[in-house]
Design a protein around this motif. Structure first.
Motif, PDB file in Angstrom:
ATOM      1  N   LYS A 183     -22.803   0.960  23.042  1.00 15.42           N
ATOM      2  CA  LYS A 183     -23.695   0.279  22.108  1.00 15.42           C
ATOM      3  C   LYS A 183     -22.854  -0.384  21.034  1.00 15.42           C
ATOM      4  O   LYS A 183     -22.000   0.279  20.422  1.00 15.42           O
ATOM      5  CB  LYS A 183     -24.670   1.289  21.485  1.00 15.42           C
ATOM      6  CG  LYS A 183     -25.764   0.621  20.693  1.00 15.42           C
ATOM      7  CD  LYS A 183     -26.802   1.622  20.248  1.00 15.42           C
ATOM      8  CE  LYS A 183     -27.901   0.894  19.485  1.00 15.42           C
ATOM      9  NZ  LYS A 183     -28.775   1.812  18.784  1.00 15.42           N
ATOM     10  N   ASP A 184     -23.093  -1.665  20.797  1.00 13.62           N
ATOM     11  CA  ASP A 184     -22.346  -2.427  19.789  1.00 13.62           C
ATOM     12  C   ASP A 184     -20.838  -2.265  19.979  1.00 13.62           C
ATOM     13  O   ASP A 184     -20.101  -2.004  19.019  1.00 13.62           O
ATOM     14  CB  ASP A 184     -22.749  -1.998  18.367  1.00 13.62           C
ATOM     15  CG  ASP A 184     -24.223  -2.233  18.097  1.00 13.62           C
ATOM     16  OD1 ASP A 184     -24.781  -3.185  18.688  1.00 13.62           O
ATOM     17  OD2 ASP A 184     -24.812  -1.463  17.334  1.00 13.62           O
ATOM     18  N   ASP A 185     -20.394  -2.389  21.212  1.00  6.60           N
ATOM     19  CA  ASP A 185     -18.970  -2.286  21.563  1.00  6.60           C
ATOM     20  C   ASP A 185     -18.360  -0.926  21.239  1.00  6.60           C
ATOM     21  O   ASP A 185     -17.143  -0.800  21.079  1.00  6.60           O
ATOM     22  CB  ASP A 185     -18.152  -3.405  20.896  1.00  6.60           C
ATOM     23  CG  ASP A 185     -18.312  -4.713  21.644  1.00  6.60           C
ATOM     24  OD1 ASP A 185     -18.873  -4.699  22.770  1.00  6.60           O
ATOM     25  OD2 ASP A 185     -17.879  -5.748  21.120  1.00  6.60           O
ATOM     26  N   ARG A 186     -19.169   0.070  21.112  1.00  8.33           N
ATOM     27  CA  ARG A 186     -18.666   1.429  20.876  1.00  8.33           C
ATOM     28  C   ARG A 186     -19.197   2.349  21.978  1.00  8.33           C
ATOM     29  O   ARG A 186     -20.341   2.220  22.401  1.00  8.33           O
ATOM     30  CB  ARG A 186     -19.114   1.918  19.501  1.00  8.33           C
ATOM     31  CG  ARG A 186     -18.375   3.163  19.034  1.00  8.33           C
ATOM     32  CD  ARG A 186     -18.572   3.418  17.535  1.00  8.33           C
ATOM     33  NE  ARG A 186     -17.864   2.460  16.697  1.00  8.33           N
ATOM     34  CZ  ARG A 186     -16.573   2.535  16.351  1.00  8.33           C
ATOM     35  NH1 ARG A 186     -15.830   3.536  16.786  1.00  8.33           N
ATOM     36  NH2 ARG A 186     -16.026   1.627  15.574  1.00  8.33           N
ATOM     37  N   GLU A 199     -20.804   5.335  23.366  1.00 19.16           N
ATOM     38  CA  GLU A 199     -21.704   6.397  22.884  1.00 19.16           C
ATOM     39  C   GLU A 199     -21.576   7.656  23.710  1.00 19.16           C
ATOM     40  O   GLU A 199     -21.685   8.760  23.196  1.00 19.16           O
ATOM     41  CB  GLU A 199     -23.162   5.921  22.965  1.00 19.16           C
ATOM     42  CG  GLU A 199     -23.572   5.008  21.853  1.00 19.16           C
ATOM     43  CD  GLU A 199     -25.075   4.886  21.761  1.00 19.16           C
ATOM     44  OE1 GLU A 199     -25.746   4.832  22.824  1.00 19.16           O
ATOM     45  OE2 GLU A 199     -25.589   4.852  20.631  1.00 19.16           O
ATOM     46  N   TYR A 216     -17.338  -3.320  32.200  1.00 19.50           N
ATOM     47  CA  TYR A 216     -18.212  -3.738  31.097  1.00 19.50           C
ATOM     48  C   TYR A 216     -17.895  -5.149  30.604  1.00 19.50           C
ATOM     49  O   TYR A 216     -18.732  -5.804  30.004  1.00 19.50           O
ATOM     50  CB  TYR A 216     -18.073  -2.758  29.930  1.00 19.50           C
ATOM     51  CG  TYR A 216     -19.062  -3.017  28.828  1.00 19.50           C
ATOM     52  CD1 TYR A 216     -20.409  -2.712  28.991  1.00 19.50           C
ATOM     53  CD2 TYR A 216     -18.659  -3.585  27.628  1.00 19.50           C
ATOM     54  CE1 TYR A 216     -21.330  -2.965  27.990  1.00 19.50           C
ATOM     55  CE2 TYR A 216     -19.567  -3.840  26.617  1.00 19.50           C
ATOM     56  CZ  TYR A 216     -20.900  -3.522  26.798  1.00 19.50           C
ATOM     57  OH  TYR A 216     -21.805  -3.774  25.810  1.00 19.50           O
ATOM     58  N   ASN A 263     -14.240   2.501  19.842  1.00 16.31           N
ATOM     59  CA  ASN A 263     -14.627   1.149  20.215  1.00 16.31           C
ATOM     60  C   ASN A 263     -13.855   0.768  21.486  1.00 16.31           C
ATOM     61  O   ASN A 263     -12.958   1.507  21.918  1.00 16.31           O
ATOM     62  CB  ASN A 263     -14.424   0.159  19.054  1.00 16.31           C
ATOM     63  CG  ASN A 263     -12.963  -0.029  18.690  1.00 16.31           C
ATOM     64  OD1 ASN A 263     -12.091  -0.012  19.561  1.00 16.31           O
ATOM     65  ND2 ASN A 263     -12.689  -0.202  17.410  1.00 16.31           N
ATOM     66  N   ASP A 284     -24.206   1.889  31.386  1.00 13.87           N
ATOM     67  CA  ASP A 284     -23.945   0.468  31.105  1.00 13.87           C
ATOM     68  C   ASP A 284     -22.756  -0.031  31.912  1.00 13.87           C
ATOM     69  O   ASP A 284     -22.617  -1.229  32.139  1.00 13.87           O
ATOM     70  CB  ASP A 284     -23.658   0.282  29.616  1.00 13.87           C
ATOM     71  CG  ASP A 284     -24.885   0.601  28.774  1.00 13.87           C
ATOM     72  OD1 ASP A 284     -25.983   0.157  29.156  1.00 13.87           O
ATOM     73  OD2 ASP A 284     -24.733   1.301  27.751  1.00 13.87           O
TER      74      ASP A 284
END
Ligand code: FES
Length: 152
Positions: free
Chosen positions: A68-71, A73, A141, A100, A48
């Motif tokens: 994913k969802d500002d965390r 992975e 990002y 995060n 990403d």
């Protein structure tokens, strides 16, 4: 006169022991562990975000992120740098995984050094290389950076 197998084995064992003793007198157990069996040292498919950065010493690190969802992975790294750069790259991926974005931005040179149990003065910049590359990957990002990238 040729060296017998037993002599050669003893010589190799002595060399290995001397090398390990030297490593242990210079580096913490954490540095040796991250250098000898690095975590997340691989190319990531379809990241990403990511960045490649060359430090003042001329060595380069590449960090890729799955977010994913500002965390975060998953984090991977590659480097053509020294052994301590490998240890620092490995440590920064371990520290960033599961964080995060705000927490990941707070991972800096000092945090990496602290978690590794320190580095010799002349190698502290290897931790800065890892921290800076992570920060640049995080910047990649951010929405503004992404817009900039699409305009290139
Ligand atoms: Fe340059 Fe370690 S990263 S000497």
């Amino acid at each position: 006169m040729s060296i017998q197998h037993e002599d050669a084995d003893r010589l190799l064992e002595n060399l290995r022991k001397t090398y390990l003793d030297e490593l242990r007198s210079t580096y913490s157990p954490a540095v040796i562990q991250h250098f000898s069996t690095p975590h997340n040292q691989e190319q990531m498919d379809n990241p990403d975000a990511g960045a490649q950065y060359t430090g003042p010493c001329g060595e380069t690190m590449n960090i890729s992120l799955k977010i994913k969802d500002d965390r975060i992975e998953k984090v991977t790294f590659l480097t053509d740098g020294c052994g301590t750069a490998v240890a620092c790259g490995s440590m920064v991926t371990v520290l960033a995984t599961g964080k995060n974005l705000k927490e990941a931005c707070e991972i800096d040179q000092e945090k990496i050094l602290e978690e590794l149990g320190g580095l010799p003065e002349q190698e502290r910049h290897c931790a800065l290389l890892a921290a800076t590359t992570l920060h640049k990957a995080l910047e990649d990002y951010l929405p503004n950076s992404r817009e900039d990238d699409t305009n290139k």
